[in-house]
Design a protein around this motif. Structure first.
Motif, PDB file in Angstrom:
ATOM      1  N   ARG A   1       0.830  -1.198   0.000  1.00 18.96           N
ATOM      2  CA  ARG A   1       0.000   0.000   0.000  1.00 18.96           C
ATOM      3  C   ARG A   1       0.867   1.252   0.000  1.00 18.96           C
ATOM      4  O   ARG A   1       1.899   1.315   0.688  1.00 18.96           O
ATOM      5  CB  ARG A   1      -0.885   0.002   1.260  1.00 18.96           C
TER       6      ARG A   1
ATOM      7  N   ASP B   1      -3.226   7.972   3.113  1.00 19.47           N
ATOM      8  CA  ASP B   1      -3.226   6.801   2.240  1.00 19.47           C
ATOM      9  C   ASP B   1      -3.218   7.268   0.790  1.00 19.47           C
ATOM     10  O   ASP B   1      -4.121   7.983   0.357  1.00 19.47           O
ATOM     11  CB  ASP B   1      -4.479   5.972   2.541  1.00 19.47           C
TER      12      ASP B   1
ATOM     13  N   TYR C   1      -0.171  -1.574   6.843  1.00 24.25           N
ATOM     14  CA  TYR C   1      -1.159  -0.542   6.523  1.00 24.25           C
ATOM     15  C   TYR C   1      -2.395  -0.700   7.394  1.00 24.25           C
ATOM     16  O   TYR C   1      -2.933   0.291   7.914  1.00 24.25           O
ATOM     17  CB  TYR C   1      -1.551  -0.620   5.052  1.00 24.25           C
TER      18      TYR C   1
END
Length: 213
Positions: free
Chosen positions: A39, A159, A180
């Motif tokens: 991520r 994010d 994450y």
């Protein structure tokens, strides 16, 4: 999954679980869920404005807007030969914006939108969706104001979904899915406010974020 099956509340539940929607193309009405093995995140304490970017910001002529025209910002992000933003996704984020959950940071020059970035907030997490530029470095400048706003508003997680060379050059990193999810679990119960900071101020931004070494 088509628009009738996907609601803003379901979308928020998905974000809270660490997944996000995409479409194959703008013309494809279907949406699929993505949960990357690695991520992308942008550590809020790792973003620094380079001297060259600071010089471009100091040149002036740009006005920063917060949620001034969210729809136009999303449209700017979708205005490219290949995009994952279809009509279903476009409509969902407009719904979230009307609920005060999705936000945009925009750059304007002489009344024309020249760059911006938008995303979704949950707790102390900001889920960056997309950005665009119609001038050199416009998306970088919008991102700088976004990161500064997230810091001031008490956010702990930015994010970025994936990492591009553009994001990596600004301090973006990749983390494993499990890492994450730990960051997400820590951010969701916290309180943050995207609207709390004052009107964007160029000098204050540069003082807080310019890289001096």
């Amino acid at each position: 999954m088509e628009r009738g099956d996907l609601t803003p509340d379901l979308l928020l539940q998905a974000y809270a679980m660490g997944v996000f929607p995409m479409a194959e193309s703008r013309g494809d009405p279907n949406v699929f869920w993505v949960d990357p093995r690695r991520r992308g995140i942008l550590p809020l304490d790792g973003f620094r404005i380079s001297r060259s970017l600071a010089r471009r910001i100091r040149k002036g002529g740009l006005e920063v807007g917060i949620d001034r025209d969210f729809a136009a910002t999303v449209e700017g992000c979708a205005d490219r030969p290949e995009t994952w933003i279809n009509d279903t996704i476009f409509g969902l984020y407009l719904d979230l914006h009307t609920r005060g959950i999705a936000h945009s940071v925009e750059l304007w020059r002489d009344g024309r939108l020249v760059g911006g970035v938008y995303g979704v907030t949950l707790g102390a997490a900001f889920f960056g969706e997309s950005m665009f530029s119609r001038e050199t470095d416009a998306s970088k400048i919008a991102l700088a104001f976004l990161v500064d706003r997230l810091r001031q508003g008490g956010f702990t997680l930015f994010d970025t979904q994936f990492i591009t060379p553009h994001l990596r050059s600004l301090g973006g990193q990749e983390v494993q899915r499990a890492a994450y999810h730990r960051l997400l679990a820590d951010a969701l119960p916290r309180t943050a406010d995207f609207t709390a900071p004052d009107t964007p101020d160029v000098q204050a931004l540069l003082q807080r974020n310019t890289h001096t070494s």
